[in-house]
Design an enzyme around this catalytic site. Structure first.
Site, PDB file in Angstrom:
ATOM      1  N   CYS A   1       0.835  -1.206   0.000  1.00 60.93           N
ATOM      2  CA  CYS A   1       0.000   0.000   0.000  1.00 60.93           C
ATOM      3  C   CYS A   1       0.866   1.250   0.000  1.00 60.93           C
ATOM      4  O   CYS A   1       1.749   1.415   0.844  1.00 60.93           O
ATOM      5  CB  CYS A   1      -0.951   0.060   1.182  1.00 60.93           C
ATOM      6  SG  CYS A   1      -2.204  -1.201   1.162  1.00 60.93           S
TER       7      CYS A   1
ATOM      8  N   ARG B   1       6.384  -0.492  -4.042  1.00 57.88           N
ATOM      9  CA  ARG B   1       5.986  -1.117  -2.775  1.00 57.88           C
ATOM     10  C   ARG B   1       5.142  -2.373  -2.998  1.00 57.88           C
ATOM     11  O   ARG B   1       4.988  -3.172  -2.069  1.00 57.88           O
ATOM     12  CB  ARG B   1       5.197  -0.112  -1.923  1.00 57.88           C
ATOM     13  CG  ARG B   1       6.023   1.083  -1.519  1.00 57.88           C
ATOM     14  CD  ARG B   1       5.159   2.134  -0.863  1.00 57.88           C
ATOM     15  NE  ARG B   1       4.652   1.720   0.426  1.00 57.88           N
ATOM     16  CZ  ARG B   1       5.297   1.833   1.571  1.00 57.88           C
ATOM     17  NH1 ARG B   1       6.502   2.363   1.582  1.00 57.88           N
ATOM     18  NH2 ARG B   1       4.763   1.447   2.703  1.00 57.88           N
TER      19      ARG B   1
ATOM     20  N   TRP C   1      -2.496  -3.070  -1.787  1.00 56.94           N
ATOM     21  CA  TRP C   1      -2.046  -4.468  -1.774  1.00 56.94           C
ATOM     22  C   TRP C   1      -3.095  -5.205  -0.949  1.00 56.94           C
ATOM     23  O   TRP C   1      -3.208  -4.991   0.252  1.00 56.94           O
ATOM     24  CB  TRP C   1      -0.664  -4.545  -1.134  1.00 56.94           C
ATOM     25  CG  TRP C   1       0.003  -5.883  -1.268  1.00 56.94           C
ATOM     26  CD1 TRP C   1       0.775  -6.315  -2.305  1.00 56.94           C
ATOM     27  CD2 TRP C   1      -0.007  -6.955  -0.322  1.00 56.94           C
ATOM     28  NE1 TRP C   1       1.228  -7.583  -2.058  1.00 56.94           N
ATOM     29  CE2 TRP C   1       0.758  -8.006  -0.847  1.00 56.94           C
ATOM     30  CE3 TRP C   1      -0.626  -7.137   0.928  1.00 56.94           C
ATOM     31  CZ2 TRP C   1       0.945  -9.207  -0.184  1.00 56.94           C
ATOM     32  CZ3 TRP C   1      -0.436  -8.334   1.585  1.00 56.94           C
ATOM     33  CH2 TRP C   1       0.343  -9.355   1.026  1.00 56.94           C
TER      34      TRP C   1
ATOM     35  N   ASN D   1      -3.405   2.358   4.813  1.00 55.01           N
ATOM     36  CA  ASN D   1      -2.392   1.302   4.721  1.00 55.01           C
ATOM     37  C   ASN D   1      -2.342   0.626   6.089  1.00 55.01           C
ATOM     38  O   ASN D   1      -2.107   1.298   7.089  1.00 55.01           O
ATOM     39  CB  ASN D   1      -1.027   1.927   4.372  1.00 55.01           C
ATOM     40  CG  ASN D   1       0.118   0.927   4.447  1.00 55.01           C
ATOM     41  OD1 ASN D   1      -0.116  -0.290   4.464  1.00 55.01           O
ATOM     42  ND2 ASN D   1       1.330   1.431   4.499  1.00 55.01           N
ATOM     43  N   GLY D   2      -2.573  -0.681   6.134  1.00 55.89           N
ATOM     44  CA  GLY D   2      -2.554  -1.388   7.417  1.00 55.89           C
ATOM     45  C   GLY D   2      -3.753  -2.313   7.524  1.00 55.89           C
ATOM     46  O   GLY D   2      -4.435  -2.578   6.535  1.00 55.89           O
TER      47      GLY D   2
ATOM     48  N   GLU E   1      19.824 -17.201   0.161  1.00 51.96           N
ATOM     49  CA  GLU E   1      19.501 -15.928  -0.479  1.00 51.96           C
ATOM     50  C   GLU E   1      19.351 -16.108  -1.992  1.00 51.96           C
ATOM     51  O   GLU E   1      18.447 -15.548  -2.615  1.00 51.96           O
ATOM     52  CB  GLU E   1      20.579 -14.899  -0.116  1.00 51.96           C
ATOM     53  CG  GLU E   1      20.502 -13.563  -0.819  1.00 51.96           C
ATOM     54  CD  GLU E   1      19.217 -12.778  -0.580  1.00 51.96           C
ATOM     55  OE1 GLU E   1      18.385 -13.195   0.252  1.00 51.96           O
ATOM     56  OE2 GLU E   1      19.026 -11.767  -1.267  1.00 51.96           O
TER      57      GLU E   1
ATOM     58  N   LYS F   1      15.976 -15.245  -4.074  1.00 52.36           N
ATOM     59  CA  LYS F   1      15.996 -14.317  -5.225  1.00 52.36           C
ATOM     60  C   LYS F   1      15.379 -14.974  -6.446  1.00 52.36           C
ATOM     61  O   LYS F   1      14.577 -14.366  -7.143  1.00 52.36           O
ATOM     62  CB  LYS F   1      17.432 -13.900  -5.584  1.00 52.36           C
ATOM     63  CG  LYS F   1      18.129 -12.893  -4.719  1.00 52.36           C
ATOM     64  CD  LYS F   1      17.717 -11.465  -4.926  1.00 52.36           C
ATOM     65  CE  LYS F   1      16.637 -11.090  -3.955  1.00 52.36           C
ATOM     66  NZ  LYS F   1      17.069 -10.704  -2.638  1.00 52.36           N
TER      67      LYS F   1
ATOM     68  N   GLU G   1      11.498 -15.334  -6.190  1.00 47.71           N
ATOM     69  CA  GLU G   1      10.673 -14.132  -6.277  1.00 47.71           C
ATOM     70  C   GLU G   1      10.788 -13.435  -7.627  1.00 47.71           C
ATOM     71  O   GLU G   1       9.836 -12.797  -8.062  1.00 47.71           O
ATOM     72  CB  GLU G   1      10.943 -13.166  -5.113  1.00 47.71           C
ATOM     73  CG  GLU G   1      12.331 -12.651  -4.948  1.00 47.71           C
ATOM     74  CD  GLU G   1      12.489 -11.739  -3.728  1.00 47.71           C
ATOM     75  OE1 GLU G   1      11.495 -11.364  -3.091  1.00 47.71           O
ATOM     76  OE2 GLU G   1      13.642 -11.398  -3.413  1.00 47.71           O
TER      77      GLU G   1
ATOM     78  N   HIS H   1      20.464 -35.576   3.261  1.00 50.49           N
ATOM     79  CA  HIS H   1      19.411 -35.954   4.208  1.00 50.49           C
ATOM     80  C   HIS H   1      18.015 -35.717   3.628  1.00 50.49           C
ATOM     81  O   HIS H   1      17.052 -35.584   4.381  1.00 50.49           O
ATOM     82  CB  HIS H   1      19.600 -35.181   5.515  1.00 50.49           C
ATOM     83  CG  HIS H   1      20.933 -35.428   6.134  1.00 50.49           C
ATOM     84  ND1 HIS H   1      21.231 -36.591   6.814  1.00 50.49           N
ATOM     85  CD2 HIS H   1      22.079 -34.698   6.109  1.00 50.49           C
ATOM     86  CE1 HIS H   1      22.494 -36.552   7.215  1.00 50.49           C
ATOM     87  NE2 HIS H   1      23.032 -35.420   6.804  1.00 50.49           N
TER      88      HIS H   1
ATOM     89  N   LYS I   1       7.333  -4.399  -1.538  1.00 53.15           N
ATOM     90  CA  LYS I   1       8.680  -4.006  -1.134  1.00 53.15           C
ATOM     91  C   LYS I   1       8.749  -3.799   0.368  1.00 53.15           C
ATOM     92  O   LYS I   1       9.712  -4.173   1.021  1.00 53.15           O
ATOM     93  CB  LYS I   1       9.064  -2.717  -1.872  1.00 53.15           C
ATOM     94  CG  LYS I   1      10.451  -2.197  -1.541  1.00 53.15           C
ATOM     95  CD  LYS I   1      11.506  -3.151  -2.055  1.00 53.15           C
ATOM     96  CE  LYS I   1      12.920  -2.695  -1.741  1.00 53.15           C
ATOM     97  NZ  LYS I   1      13.862  -3.810  -1.922  1.00 53.15           N
TER      98      LYS I   1
HETATM   99  O1  M6R Z   1      12.630  -4.102   4.498  1.00 55.65           O
HETATM  100  P1  M6R Z   1      13.080  -5.410   5.120  1.00 55.65           P
HETATM  101  O2  M6R Z   1      14.522  -5.656   4.927  1.00 55.65           O
HETATM  102  O3  M6R Z   1      12.672  -5.514   6.557  1.00 55.65           O
HETATM  103  O4  M6R Z   1      12.290  -6.509   4.323  1.00 55.65           O
HETATM  104  C1  M6R Z   1      12.379  -7.862   4.656  1.00 55.65           C
HETATM  105  C2  M6R Z   1      11.841  -8.732   3.547  1.00 55.65           C
HETATM  106  O5  M6R Z   1      10.498  -8.430   3.287  1.00 55.65           O
HETATM  107  C3  M6R Z   1      12.646  -8.567   2.239  1.00 55.65           C
HETATM  108  O6  M6R Z   1      13.997  -8.824   2.440  1.00 55.65           O
HETATM  109  C4  M6R Z   1      12.104  -9.510   1.167  1.00 55.65           C
HETATM  110  O7  M6R Z   1      12.388 -10.825   1.502  1.00 55.65           O
HETATM  111  C5  M6R Z   1      12.676  -9.143  -0.208  1.00 55.65           C
HETATM  112  N1  M6R Z   1      11.670  -9.281  -1.208  1.00 55.65           N
HETATM  113  C6  M6R Z   1      13.833  -9.976  -0.615  1.00 55.65           C
HETATM  114  O8  M6R Z   1      14.305  -9.693  -1.881  1.00 55.65           O
END
Ligand code: M6R
Length: 611
Positions: free
Chosen positions: A2, A27, A73, A99-100, A484, A488, A491, A507, A606
């Site tokens: 949002c 966002r 969102w 937003n919330g 990580e 990546k 997503e 395992h 975001k």
């Molecule tokens: O703003 P933040 O670092 O607290 O966000 C945490 C996660 O939402 C963020 O890292 C998310 O996993 C990203 N999409 C990763 O690329």
């Protein structure tokens, strides 16, 4: 998650609001809308992108000097035109964006239904709006008073902006748990979820705190608490240029941000690290150094990519400082009644500084007497403000949904922190300390060098673009980098991917290995090298397709792997800052070849401001 924009002043509001919404697209959202005031309320909203809203609005009456806009969102109710914001109150006099999440909306809705209210959407927002209108009418009070009364009844998180037909210059805004920035201009004010919508108009901003209510007019900004007491607005000067939030010639923000890393890491180290002098200057650490030195443990709380940075830090801090470290998902930590002792140090890591789970987790821990240390990228954000101390990552605005340069900034800050504490604790030798300082100083140059070979990763991405699954494996400092890399890829390319410690593969996950499964090994030269060579052999014996991220000159793994990408040599503690970069590029190019909107992948936000 949002985006909120508002404007009141002498300009036409619509262009300011719609441009602001485009700035907040990063966002994550699924519908968008604006409300303007010209004689009466005019509300235009549409499911889909801001561009679709713009098309829909062509030819409509847009003249207004006040306006609010929203990217939604979905939480309560599917993404649709009718659930999009702004919502209009039952009597048609008020418009609101939110937003919330209003947690007790069902109870309030029931009360309003009993009074004969009808609802046109499935949202908690419309419930709150009608609740406010009901209070305003029944109490015969102004909107400000009605909002204050309503907010005392609700639980949950909110940033709300309201406009009222009967007061055509005023925006009423309030926040708890969701961000709100107010830009101060001459004869005008701007409101936003962050400062990006107002950047070309003003550099003077006020970060609104939880439980504050703002009465915003062209020439006046009044801040009050929910007890109706005035608060003096604290005006901060933004240290951010417009270019930082534009693509600057790149096709996507994500690519721009990956390529910015030599300079963003340099900016993070600049003014702090001086290898020749043997010093690290971090005032946040210095102010809390006794607490760090005597800490019986450190708990790191974070989500997503920031959580992965926390895992790397666990290895580094335990090795260098000999302090036990626990790394927690903020969403689990906040609900599981964790043992937090007075004097425990909680390190909260967050790019946005607004992640709801991380924010609430540290609020709870702070109440229990822990010292909160924030490692945050977004200056002035909520986590930065509630922390007892902290360090900014100085990566600059990160717009692409995928966290890239913020991650390497987090690793740089966490490594400097660990080195500084270790030096103060004398838990590191002078020789090792100096060596690591020089290693750290060399990172920007090494990242720059490896980025010159991005074309190699592009070719690998094209070769494997039809994969349906992928495994990412690493050991030691590179284990979190494997996690990580998998996050990546998921997503940004929508390919199912899992990250594991390489030895765990035996395992369970090894059952997945076939001659079509790409297995990405993060295997730079370190103390685990021989072990990971064996793990690669095990995958090869089952005909898995090995893509290896390795150190220049590593002929052993190069001979085994189907595809390799070389990174410059580095100490194993520093290597994650290099080995993560080809994985960022891999997910970017995979996403591009598969036609994904990499800056705004589906369902993702975001800044995750709801739990
Ligand atoms: O703003 P933040 O670092 O607290 O966000 C945490 C996660 O939402 C963020 O890292 C998310 O996993 C990203 N999409 C990763 O690329």
């Amino acid at each position: 998650m949002c985006g909120i924009v508002g404007y009141t002043g002498y300009r036409e509001a619509y262009p300011v609001v719609i441009k602001g919404l485009k700035r907040l697209e990063y966002r994550g959202y699924d519908s968008a809308g604006v409300a303007l005031l010209n004689g009466g309320l005019k509300v235009y909203k549409k499911q889909g992108r801001v561009a679709e809203l713009e098309e829909f609005i062509v030819g409509k009456d847009l003249h207004s000097h006040i306006g609010i806009g929203h990217t939604r969102w979905a939480t309560h109710g599917e993404p649709s035109d009718r659930n999009a914001h702004p919502h209009t109150s039952a009597k048609g006099k008020l418009a609101m964006i939110h937003n919330g999440i209003i947690e007790n909306y069902a109870q309030i809705k029931k009360e309003l239904l009993n009074k004969g209210y009808l609802f046109t959407s499935d949202t908690d927002t419309e419930v709150l709006l009608n609740f406010i209108e009901d209070i305003k009418v029944n109490n015969e009070c102004n909107l400000e008073e009605a909002v204050r009364i309503a907010l005392k009844r609700i639980s949950g998180a909110y940033c709300i902006l309201l406009i009222d037909e009967s007061d055509p210059e005023t925006i009423i805004a309030a926040r708890k748990g969701s961000p709100l920035v107010i830009g101060v201009g001459k004869g005008e004010h701007f409101l936003g979820s962050d400062a990006s919508p107002m950047l070309e108009y003003t550099k003077e901003v006020v970060y609104v705190n939880d439980y504050e209510l703002a009465i915003v007019r062209p020439d006046e900004l009044i801040l009050k608490n929910l007890g109706n007491e005035k608060i003096t607005p604290f005006v901060t000067k933004l240290d951010m240029e417009l270019a930082a939030i534009e693509k600057g010639g790149y096709d996507h923000f994500m690519l721009k941000e990956i390529f910015e890393q030599p300079s963003s890491i340099h900016d993070c180290l600049r003014g702090r690290l001086d290898a020749s002098a043997g010093t690290i200057t971090m005032s946040g650490i210095e102010q809390n150094i006794e607490a760090f030195k005597s800490a019986s443990r450190i708990i790191i709380v974070a989500c997503g990519t920031s959580w992965h940075a926390g895992l790397v830090a666990e290895y580094i801090i335990e090795e260098l400082c000999r302090i036990p470290v626990e790394v927690e998902y903020a969403s689990e930590f906040r609900y599981r009644n964790p043992v937090v002792n007075k004097g425990d140090i909680i390190i909260a890591i967050s790019q946005s500084g607004e992640t709801a789970d991380t924010l609430v987790a540290i609020e709870r821990a702070k109440e229990q007497g822990a010292i909160i240390f924030g490692i945050v990228n977004a200056v002035g954000s909520s986590i930065a403000r509630i922390s007892n101390g902290g360090a900014y990552t100085h990566a600059g605005p990160e717009i692409g949904v995928a966290s890239t340069k913020a991650f390497t900034g987090q690793l740089a800050v966490l490594t400097m922190m660990a080195l500084k504490i270790a030096k103060k604790k004398s838990s590191i030798t002078d020789e090792r300390y100096t060596q690591l300082l020089f290693e750290l100083e060399a990172v920007p140059e090494k990242v720059d060098a490896l980025l010159k070979n991005a074309g190699k990763i592009k070719a690998i991405a094209e070769k494997y673009k039809d994969a349906t699954d992928a495994l990412f494996l690493g050991r030691g400092y590179n284990f979190p980098i494997a996690l990580e890399g998998a996050l990546k890829l998921k997503e940004i390319s929508y390919i199912h991917a899992e990250g594991y410690p390489a030895a765990e593969m035996k395992h369970g996950p090894i059952a997945l290995v076939t001659d079509t499964l790409p297995v990405v090994f993060v295997a730079t030269k370190d103390s685990y090298h021989e072990k990971i060579v064996s793990n690669i052999q095990e995958i090869k014996a089952r005909k898995g397709l090995v893509i290896a991220i390795i150190t220049e000159g590593d002929e052993v793994i190069a001979a085994l792997a189907n595809d390799v990408f070389f990174v410059p040599p580095a100490d194993e503690m520093i290597a994650p800052m290099l080995s993560c970069v080809p994985l960022q590029l891999l997910s970017y190019y995979m996403g591009i070849t598969r036609g994904v909107d990499v800056d705004k992948p589906r369902n993702l936000a975001k800044s995750v401001t709801v739990e």
